[in-house]
Design an enzyme around this catalytic site. Structure first.
Site, PDB file in Angstrom:
ATOM      1  N   ASP A 139      -6.083  -5.755  -6.508  1.00 16.52           N
ATOM      2  CA  ASP A 139      -5.682  -4.677  -7.233  1.00 16.52           C
ATOM      3  C   ASP A 139      -5.575  -5.149  -8.749  1.00 16.52           C
ATOM      4  O   ASP A 139      -5.768  -4.359  -9.674  1.00 16.52           O
ATOM      5  CB  ASP A 139      -4.262  -4.126  -6.881  1.00 16.52           C
ATOM      6  CG  ASP A 139      -4.054  -3.267  -5.778  1.00 16.52           C
ATOM      7  OD1 ASP A 139      -5.354  -2.912  -5.370  1.00 16.52           O
ATOM      8  OD2 ASP A 139      -3.119  -3.125  -5.272  1.00 16.52           O
ATOM      9  N   HIS A 161     -51.976  19.702 -10.694  1.00 15.48           N
ATOM     10  CA  HIS A 161     -51.188  18.170 -10.546  1.00 15.48           C
ATOM     11  C   HIS A 161     -52.694  17.222 -10.386  1.00 15.48           C
ATOM     12  O   HIS A 161     -52.854  16.344 -11.004  1.00 15.48           O
ATOM     13  CB  HIS A 161     -50.413  17.922  -9.407  1.00 15.48           C
ATOM     14  CG  HIS A 161     -48.629  18.291  -9.677  1.00 15.48           C
ATOM     15  ND1 HIS A 161     -48.704  19.384  -9.850  1.00 15.48           N
ATOM     16  CD2 HIS A 161     -47.921  17.350  -9.668  1.00 15.48           C
ATOM     17  CE1 HIS A 161     -47.442  19.434 -10.067  1.00 15.48           C
ATOM     18  NE2 HIS A 161     -46.773  18.122  -9.853  1.00 15.48           N
ATOM     19  N   GLU A 169     -10.485   2.226   2.665  1.00 16.93           N
ATOM     20  CA  GLU A 169     -10.540   1.895   1.101  1.00 16.93           C
ATOM     21  C   GLU A 169     -10.416   0.400   0.838  1.00 16.93           C
ATOM     22  O   GLU A 169     -11.285  -0.360   0.368  1.00 16.93           O
ATOM     23  CB  GLU A 169      -9.487   2.461   0.206  1.00 16.93           C
ATOM     24  CG  GLU A 169      -9.767   2.110  -1.126  1.00 16.93           C
ATOM     25  CD  GLU A 169      -8.444   2.530  -2.024  1.00 16.93           C
ATOM     26  OE1 GLU A 169      -7.606   3.039  -1.403  1.00 16.93           O
ATOM     27  OE2 GLU A 169      -8.591   2.768  -3.158  1.00 16.93           O
ATOM     28  N   HIS A 170      -9.091  -0.087   1.404  1.00 12.56           N
ATOM     29  CA  HIS A 170      -9.031  -1.698   1.606  1.00 12.56           C
ATOM     30  C   HIS A 170      -8.853  -1.820   3.004  1.00 12.56           C
ATOM     31  O   HIS A 170      -8.306  -1.217   3.875  1.00 12.56           O
ATOM     32  CB  HIS A 170      -7.550  -1.995   1.111  1.00 12.56           C
ATOM     33  CG  HIS A 170      -7.653  -1.412  -0.282  1.00 12.56           C
ATOM     34  ND1 HIS A 170      -6.746  -0.296  -0.771  1.00 12.56           N
ATOM     35  CD2 HIS A 170      -7.950  -2.045  -1.585  1.00 12.56           C
ATOM     36  CE1 HIS A 170      -6.735  -0.079  -2.082  1.00 12.56           C
ATOM     37  NE2 HIS A 170      -7.564  -0.971  -2.420  1.00 12.56           N
ATOM     38  N   GLN A 218       0.782  -1.243  -0.002  1.00 16.89           N
ATOM     39  CA  GLN A 218       0.135  -0.012   0.102  1.00 16.89           C
ATOM     40  C   GLN A 218       0.800   1.352   0.015  1.00 16.89           C
ATOM     41  O   GLN A 218       0.514   2.187  -0.701  1.00 16.89           O
ATOM     42  CB  GLN A 218      -0.714   0.099   1.154  1.00 16.89           C
ATOM     43  CG  GLN A 218      -2.008   1.198   1.217  1.00 16.89           C
ATOM     44  CD  GLN A 218      -2.740   0.959  -0.071  1.00 16.89           C
ATOM     45  OE1 GLN A 218      -3.305   0.061  -0.392  1.00 16.89           O
ATOM     46  NE2 GLN A 218      -3.001   2.059  -0.453  1.00 16.89           N
ATOM     47  N   HIS A 278       2.274   2.988  -3.133  1.00 21.14           N
ATOM     48  CA  HIS A 278       1.450   3.875  -4.158  1.00 21.14           C
ATOM     49  C   HIS A 278       1.706   5.263  -4.183  1.00 21.14           C
ATOM     50  O   HIS A 278       1.867   5.945  -5.135  1.00 21.14           O
ATOM     51  CB  HIS A 278       0.126   3.746  -3.767  1.00 21.14           C
ATOM     52  CG  HIS A 278      -0.750   2.659  -4.434  1.00 21.14           C
ATOM     53  ND1 HIS A 278      -0.885   2.451  -5.629  1.00 21.14           N
ATOM     54  CD2 HIS A 278      -1.208   1.491  -3.704  1.00 21.14           C
ATOM     55  CE1 HIS A 278      -1.307   1.390  -5.852  1.00 21.14           C
ATOM     56  NE2 HIS A 278      -1.699   0.877  -4.714  1.00 21.14           N
TER      57      HIS A 278
END
Lengths: 439, 439
Positions: B363, B422, B329-330, B262, B265
């Protein structure tokens, strides 16, 4: 003159484009600055700031924004039995259609030993905004609160502007409670959105805000959605719209009534008739002139109709092409055999089939959601659905054999991306599996 | 020091909140102004403006941004057979998982004579952005192009920045073409987003833009999504994140490798270990120190790890509470019997179960989508799915009997909202049905 009639076949490309143009969005820099200031005031000042804004903007002094048990009870008592029954039936239909949207469990073995699944979770805290500007909207409370309850969102909070007498609209309260929303606050406008996005001592912070609103509400929703500490929004919003496709089988009386129903929402409401019948276009103009004077909101409908247009086309295929290009929020098909043409609908929020399905029914009680993409957003967005109150979390599990098989693929791809730590996280496990004491 | 270890039970509420805080978003006013200027330049100048921006920002002079058949062919030839095979397998798994997301037809009779349905339509034109900043990402091409193809979006366009030699990354080209994307343009950054949102003579305007990117790309996506004439976006984006929950059964070697994967990145990548075992936390620190020096991107991982943290908790229930509060996220569950705990996962993008499911696999090739909500957005958003490439259009059809039955409900509700046009759209039809010559 209520409705200008244009012949599509006689128009050049520029004129066609102009005919399908929407008015420029109202939001300007001044409004943005005002909204920004309101949000800052609520974040800094909490409940007292809300009270002060309600006094200044709604002209009401409220000791507490919270709707208490007594006010709920008074609202129940204030409503006629027919109103209670109508709210109940609307809720039932909306519930049935949204219940059917529950997604089936999803689990797939994508490769031997590789299982992928999807979990569905409710959003923990949702804020429902029900406007009460030119009209209180109990129907909006139903459209927001029913899917929120079905999704099982644990915290459901509703904000609606107070009336001049300091009370909330009783029909909104009855609808909210009947949909399982017990926490209702009398706050409106950008200040309500700020309170929901950031929380105050009284109003809980929510993760996502739903519901229609005026230019202030819309600007505030966009603003807090752009802040990671704020709250997501349901849909971008613009003025409401209808496009009616009608052929010779349509009744001008019905078509005119449908156009007027849309027009009464807002002077900026967009009203378009696309028809294969020049006679129907003319008859509709006559009907508009006959029906309009009877309406309470005729000042609004007159302004909306002044910007409306009827487009006469050669055939239904052209009518659908025009409609898809415009991508209307509401599309009414006042034609015979409308189902035969459904395949031609590429972009629209919600479609009404045939002569007996007025848009009014979708606004209130057919079961579909009336929060729909306006302003051409139907090209990329969908109307509100159960899924908007949920999140989907993906899951994967590999067996040792699954990793042995698929691991080298990931290592190769990580190599293509030059990410060797990604590769190493697989390799360290493949090495462990290759060792004699492997799991 | 690579990973600071904290004891959750010893921390007060403020310290706990600080520990789970994310870095402030990078985007500032200067960047916003730059992005605004780039968008304006592309809108006004079209292809020549793109060429000029590519020269200035990417340092490449391109005669044409379009990837021609010759360049596709050269890319095919440049890739090793193992790379082709890996791309093929990844596509297969991603396709299988996204295919399973096709929604069943939905049609419900909500009341007698009232049928509501939902149509699914592909978004007509989608733009796929594949970054190539610190690493070219063929995996991103797969994650975007596979669901776009499955959804059947008629126009699928991919933009990716050119390399210094004026070519696109060959693996990105091979992946794109194998997923059915033939229109690839060598344009990157905010200028690519502007071109996709508004179109140029070469690049078609799209309705929605998908894909990850740096701060410029993200700011541009937000900017064009706020313009009704622009294009919608997939998800708001922030730095990538992982949270690992590990118990005594976890192997420090695996945990450390996952944290490093991770961390490579982005220096801003967020890396959190939550464990019931203080011994594992210490062993993981030792492993990080052992594994990190071998990595090519160790300068990046070192910066990311400097901001990372290990949190020791009393039990797994606390670990899941911490994780849900952070909404990663993960989420990797390096525990025995991870499925027993899945019910506790309230907020996360994607979950990896057990000791043999490294995040790397998600991934690239497990089948789940790797475009996921970061920055706490998992509280309100979901990862990319087939549905994001589609729109859902609702439909309703009433029979005359259905309208006779339900119409009065709508009339009552319209009355509560003071919308008599209406009501009239229903009443005019009820009157026609009551008349002897009714349909």
């Amino acid at each position: 003159m209520t409705l200008a009639i244009h012949d599509w076949s006689q128009l050049g490309e520029a004129a066609r484009a102009a005919l399908l143009e929407r008015p420029a969005p109202a939001a300007g820099a001044a409004l943005a600055a005002e909204v920004e200031a309101i949000i800052a005031q609520v974040r800094a000042g909490g409940d007292p700031a809300l009270r002060e804004l309600t006094r200044r903007l709604d002209g009401v002094e409220l000791a507490s924004a919270t709707v208490a048990a007594e006010e709920f009870a008074a609202a129940e008592a204030a409503l006629a039995p027919a109103a209670h029954a109508a709210i109940e039936r609307a809720i039932g239909n909306v519930r049935r259609f949204h219940e059917a949207q529950q997604s089936a469990p999803l689990e797939v073995e994508t490769s031997p030993g590789v299982r992928c699944a999807r979990l569905v979770r409710p959003i923990e805290a949702v804020g429902l905004y029900v406007p009460a500007g030119s009209a209180p909207l109990p129907s909006a409370a139903i459209m927001l609160a029913v899917p929120a309850a079905l999704a099982g969102c644990p915290t459901r909070v509703l904000c609606t502007p107070p009336r001049r007498d300091g009370r909330a609209d009783p029909a909104v309260l009855v609808a909210a409670r009947r949909c399982g929303v017990e926490r209702v606050y009398k706050v409106g406008g950008a200040q309500a959105i700020a309170a929901l996005a950031y929380g105050t001592a009284t109003i809980p912070k929510v993760d996502k805000i739903f519901g229609p609103g005026n230019a202030w509400v819309t600007a505030a929703k966009l603003r807090v959605a752009a802040d990671p500490a704020g709250a997501a929004l349901d849909l971008p919003a613009g003025p409401s719209e209808v496009l009616v496709i009608a052929d010779g089988s349509a009744r001008a009386e019905f078509v005119a009534a449908d156009l007027l129903a849309q027009a009464e929402h807002d002077p900026a409401a967009q009203v378009i008739l696309v028809t294969t019948s020049a006679a129907l276009a003319k008859a509709t103009v006559a009907e508009l002139e006959r029906q309009q004077p009877r309406l309470t909101r005729r000042a609004i409908t007159a302004r909306a109709l002044a910007a409306s247009r009827a487009i006469v086309v050669a055939d239904l295929a052209t009518a659908f092409a025009v409609s898809n290009r415009y991508a209307p929020e509401h599309l009414i098909l006042e034609i015979d055999a409308p189902r035969d043409w459904l395949g031609e609908v590429r972009a629209a929020g919600s479609v009404f089939l045939g002569h007996w399905s007025p848009e009014t029914i979708g606004d209130y009680c057919s079961g579909t959601n009336h929060v729909l993409p306006t302003y051409g957003y139907a090209r990329a967005y969908s109307g509100l659905a159960l899924a908007d109150f949920q999140r989907r979390i993906t899951v994967q599990e590999l067996t040792p054999a699954g990793l042995r098989d698929l691991g080298p693929v990931a290592v190769t791809l990580a190599g293509l991306e030059g990410l060797d730590a990604h590769a190493a996280a697989v390799q360290v496990r493949l090495a462990a599996l290759a060792a004699p004491e492997a799991a």
